[in-house]
Design a protein around this motif. Structure first.
Motif, short mmCIF file in Angstrom:
data_model
loop_
_atom_site.label_atom_id
_atom_site.label_comp_id
_atom_site.label_asym_id
_atom_site.label_seq_id
_atom_site.Cartn_x
_atom_site.Cartn_y
_atom_site.Cartn_z
N ALA A 513 0.83 -1.20 0.00
CA ALA A 513 0.00 0.00 0.00
C ALA A 513 0.87 1.25 0.00
CB ALA A 513 -0.91 0.00 1.22
N THR A 514 0.39 2.27 -0.68
CA THR A 514 1.03 3.60 -0.71
C THR A 514 -0.05 4.66 -0.64
OG1 THR A 514 0.96 3.62 -3.13
CG2 THR A 514 2.98 2.76 -2.09
N GLY A 515 0.32 5.85 -0.19
CA GLY A 515 -0.62 6.96 -0.16
C GLY A 515 -1.73 6.71 0.84
N ASP A 516 -3.01 6.86 0.38
CA ASP A 516 -4.16 6.65 1.26
C ASP A 516 -4.25 5.20 1.71
OD1 ASP A 516 -4.81 9.29 0.99
OD2 ASP A 516 -6.26 8.95 -0.63
N ARG A 517 -3.88 4.27 0.82
CA ARG A 517 -3.93 2.85 1.20
C ARG A 517 -2.93 2.57 2.32
NH1 ARG A 517 -7.00 3.91 -2.36
NH2 ARG A 517 -8.03 4.59 -0.46
N LEU A 518 -1.78 3.29 2.31
CA LEU A 518 -0.79 3.10 3.36
C LEU A 518 -1.34 3.57 4.70
CD1 LEU A 518 2.07 2.44 4.31
CD2 LEU A 518 2.76 4.74 3.61
N LYS A 519 -2.02 4.69 4.70
CA LYS A 519 -2.61 5.21 5.94
C LYS A 519 -3.68 4.27 6.46
CE LYS A 519 -4.72 9.41 7.80
NZ LYS A 519 -5.23 10.78 7.49
N GLU A 520 -4.51 3.73 5.52
CA GLU A 520 -5.56 2.79 5.93
C GLU A 520 -4.96 1.53 6.54
OE1 GLU A 520 -8.64 4.08 2.32
OE2 GLU A 520 -7.55 2.18 2.26
N THR A 521 -3.92 1.02 5.91
CA THR A 521 -3.30 -0.21 6.41
C THR A 521 -2.69 0.01 7.78
OG1 THR A 521 -2.82 -0.86 4.12
CG2 THR A 521 -1.60 -1.98 5.87
N GLN A 522 -2.09 1.15 8.00
CA GLN A 522 -1.51 1.45 9.31
C GLN A 522 -2.57 1.50 10.40
OE1 GLN A 522 0.55 5.14 8.55
NE2 GLN A 522 2.41 4.10 7.77
N ASN A 523 -3.71 2.14 10.11
CA ASN A 523 -4.78 2.20 11.10
C ASN A 523 -5.40 0.82 11.35
OD1 ASN A 523 -5.67 5.19 11.99
ND2 ASN A 523 -4.89 5.28 9.89
N ILE A 524 -5.52 0.04 10.28
CA ILE A 524 -6.08 -1.32 10.46
C ILE A 524 -5.16 -2.15 11.34
CG2 ILE A 524 -6.60 -3.47 9.24
CD1 ILE A 524 -7.51 -1.73 6.86
N ASN A 525 -3.88 -2.12 11.06
CA ASN A 525 -2.94 -2.90 11.85
C ASN A 525 -2.89 -2.41 13.30
OD1 ASN A 525 -2.31 -4.45 9.63
ND2 ASN A 525 -0.49 -3.26 9.08
N LYS A 526 -3.07 -1.11 13.48
CA LYS A 526 -3.06 -0.57 14.83
C LYS A 526 -4.24 -1.07 15.64
CE LYS A 526 -3.21 3.82 17.38
NZ LYS A 526 -3.29 5.30 17.27
N SER A 527 -5.42 -1.07 15.00
CA SER A 527 -6.63 -1.53 15.72
C SER A 527 -6.55 -3.03 15.99
CB SER A 527 -7.88 -1.20 14.92
OG SER A 527 -7.84 -1.86 13.65
N LEU A 528 -6.00 -3.80 15.05
CA LEU A 528 -5.88 -5.25 15.27
C LEU A 528 -4.83 -5.53 16.34
CD1 LEU A 528 -6.09 -6.59 11.60
CD2 LEU A 528 -7.87 -6.59 13.35
N ALA A 529 -3.78 -4.73 16.38
CA ALA A 529 -2.79 -4.90 17.44
C ALA A 529 -3.39 -4.57 18.79
CB ALA A 529 -1.59 -4.01 17.16
N ALA A 530 -4.23 -3.54 18.83
CA ALA A 530 -4.92 -3.20 20.09
C ALA A 530 -5.84 -4.33 20.52
CB ALA A 530 -5.71 -1.90 19.91
N LEU A 531 -6.49 -4.99 19.54
CA LEU A 531 -7.35 -6.14 19.87
C LEU A 531 -6.52 -7.27 20.46
CD1 LEU A 531 -10.13 -7.54 19.75
CD2 LEU A 531 -9.57 -8.26 17.42
N GLY A 532 -5.33 -7.49 19.90
CA GLY A 532 -4.46 -8.51 20.47
C GLY A 532 -3.99 -8.16 21.86
#
Length: 605
Positions: A513-532
């Protein structure tokens, strides 16, 4: 000479006149001997001896006497054989018949034989004188000649008859011999046929006995098969009852322990499961992954096999109906007043959305967990209605995109820009959770849920990534609040069913991912890490659980805090190039499955 002839003729005349018995007719003799012979049937009617005598007529001027012999008998008709009949001129009578017919039809007497060496006597007298002088003698000579001819005819007919009788006897003997031979042949053939018939009857009887024995054996085997079938059905029923009891006890143990139940599902069946195997054929709880071979310090290559065990493992050929059967009891708990959360975790393209919602145009077989769960709740509510229960179902559908809550049923939803309406999450003292400014739809029939899913699918944030052409870039949360009231007992129940489709869990370098997709992927991984982190804190019984580190964990605080029942689907892709992401997902699922969040509590007043 003529005198001698006259004497002879007179002697014959006297002898004939003195005789009272008429001369026999040879034709009558032939007819008596051979009444059916062709010779007898061809002769003219018989005449007696007196009839055969000539009638003396005085000579007249118109009929002068002649020295030629005139026969007194009428001409013999020519024999004409009938069709298919033998002629008298053929066979043994040919010579005799021809001689007789020639003699009788000829008006001249038979020539007298002349001794050898004697010259023939010729008449030199005048014709008229000779005729007058020889008339009396010629008459006598003609009478004697006629008698001798008749005797010759009779003798010849007798010889011919004897010859023909001999031939007939030989023919009869030959026919008799042939008949005897044919009869003997027929008797022998009849005897052979009777023997063959007897053998065949014996074989038929033996085969009939064998068939009867075989039928008895078949009947006994059929009875045994029926008995075995009944026993097998009883055994299968016992096995199924034991399986249901074991599953029920397992669920009870898990509820008492407070564990989060985890079920793994392999996407399929279009992809080949080259890296996965399922050794547990009975309960289906184990999945093995064959990792790529690695080289150790000694230079030996060895393939590594990773083993994972969950509450249930679904292979690629598992249908939506089979998957829903495993969570049906959990859905029933929501109607009983429990908080139930079911979420799908996995990388992009592993089948999370298909599992939860189904395809864009679902059928009865391909519909997802959300429409099936709502349909089951309506069925159970209708079954409890005679007991006095009335249920109200209210549904909301939101997504968490870039750590922001969006209403998928609102008109302002959709797109990737900032939402015009702010939505806040509020937890009440009674354990319920509400989101401000969201549209709540009262569901009256299962078909209403299908419309909600279509609206949410149009408004949800999706984009293309390296992992999938249409990747979900947000977490979608479908919440169904179930409120029940029993008018008979004034009993109330309040249950919640959360069905969550998480965004793709792939790592940043795998998504590309790059650009907006990069930002989306970062937020998704952050929320999944918080779930873990939340699940890890709950598993280790820490005093502080970081629910507020993510909007997703904060929204699920009451469900994960120990008061509800939680189940997670871990979806994995069978493709070889996604193997590392699949291993990461399975490791996270194993960590969640070992977490104890406490015993669920039922909310009933």
């Amino acid at each position: 000479f003529f005198f001698a002839l006259d004497k002879m003729a007179q002697a014959l005349k006297r002898k004939r006149e003195s005789s009272t018995v008429p001369e026999p007719d040879p034709r009558n003799v032939v007819r008596k001997l051979f009444p059916h012979s062709s010779v007898a049937t061809g002769l003219r009617p018989s005449i007696s001896g007196s009839e055969a005598r000539p009638t003396s007529q005085p000579p007249t001027s118109s009929n002068p006497p002649s020295c030629t012999h005139t026969s007194r008998k009428p001409p013999v008709p020519k024999f004409v054989p009938k069709p298919g009949q033998r002629s008298c001129t053929q066979g043994p009578f040919s010579n005799v018949t021809n001689t007789i017919n020639g003699a009788m039809l000829s008006k001249k007497p038979l020539p007298r034989s002349v001794p050898a060496g004697r010259p023939a006597v010729t008449m030199s007298r005048p014709r008229s004188l000779v005729g007058r002088q020889m008339a009396p003698s010629m008459k006598a000579e003609g009478s004697s000649t006629s008698t001798s001819i008749r005797l010759q005819e009779l003798e010849l007919a007798k010889k011919a008859a004897e010859h023909e009788a001999e031939i007939l006897r030989e023919q009869v003997q030959q026919v008799t011999m042939r008949m005897e031979a044919s009869e003997n042949h027929h008797k022998s053939a009849k005897l052979v046929m009777e023997q063959m018939l007897s053998c065949k009857e014996q074989l038929l009887e033996e085969k009939t006995c064998k068939i009867a024995e075989q039928e008895k054996t078949n009947a006994a085997l059929q009875q045994q098969l029926q008995n075995f079938t009944l026993q097998l059905q009883d055994t299968q029923q016992l096995v199924e009852e034991g399986h249901q009891m074991r599953k029920k006890l397992h669920n009870t143990i898990q509820e008492l322990k407070g564990n989060i139940r985890v079920m793994a599902r392999v996407r399929g069946p279009e992809a080949k499961e080259t890296c996965f195997s399922f050794p547990d054929k009975l309960d289906g709880r184990v999945i093995n992954i064959t990792a790529p071979a690695t080289t150790n310090y000694a230079g030996d290559e060895k393939a590594k096999i990773l083993n994972f065990s969950f509450d249930k493992v679904f292979a690629a050929d598992a249908t939506q109906g089979i998957v829903f059967e495993e969570i049906a009891q959990l859905v029933q708990s929501a109607l009983d007043g429990y908080k139930v959360t079911i979420f799908a975790y996995g990388q992009t393209g592993s089948g999370k959305t298909f599992t939860m919602e189904g395809p864009p145009s679902p059928t009865e077989e391909t519909s997802g967990m959300i429409p099936r769960a709502v349909a089951q709740i309506f069925e159970e509510a209708a079954r409890l209605q005679p007991r006095g229960w009335e249920f109200t179902l209210q549904a909301t559908f939101v997504e968490i995109y870039l750590e922001e809550v969006r209403d998928l049923l609102g008109s302002a939803a959709g797109g990737t820009g900032p939402s015009a309406v702010k939505h806040e999450i509020h937890h009440k003292g009674d354990g319920s959770t509400e989101i401000s400014n969201v549209i709540t739809i009262t569901v009256k029939k299962p078909a209403d849920v299908f419309k909600l899913l279509q609206t949410a699918a149009r408004n949800r944030a999706t984009a293309a990534t390296k992992m999938n052409e249409r990747s979900s870039r947000s977490h979608s949360v479908f919440t169904l609040k179930i409120s029940g009231l029993n008018a008979t007992t004034d009993q109330k129940s309040s249950g919640v069913l959360n069905l969550i489709d998480l965004a793709g869990s792939e790592r940043l370098n795998a998504s590309g991912a790059t650009g907006d997709r990069l930002k989306e992927t970062q937020n998704i991984n952050k929320s999944l890490a918080a779930l873990g982190d939340v699940i890890g804190a709950l598993g280790t019984k820490k005093g502080h659980v970081p629910f507020r580190n993510s909007k997703l964990t904060y929204l699920l605080q009451n469900c994960l805090g120990g008061d509800g029942k939680t189940l997670m689907f871990v979806n994995i892709s069978p493709e070889a190039n996604h193997l590392q992401e699949s291993i990461c997902s399975l490791r996270f699922a194993a960590k969640v499955n070992s977490c104890e969040i406490g015993t669920a509590k039922r909310k009933v007043q």
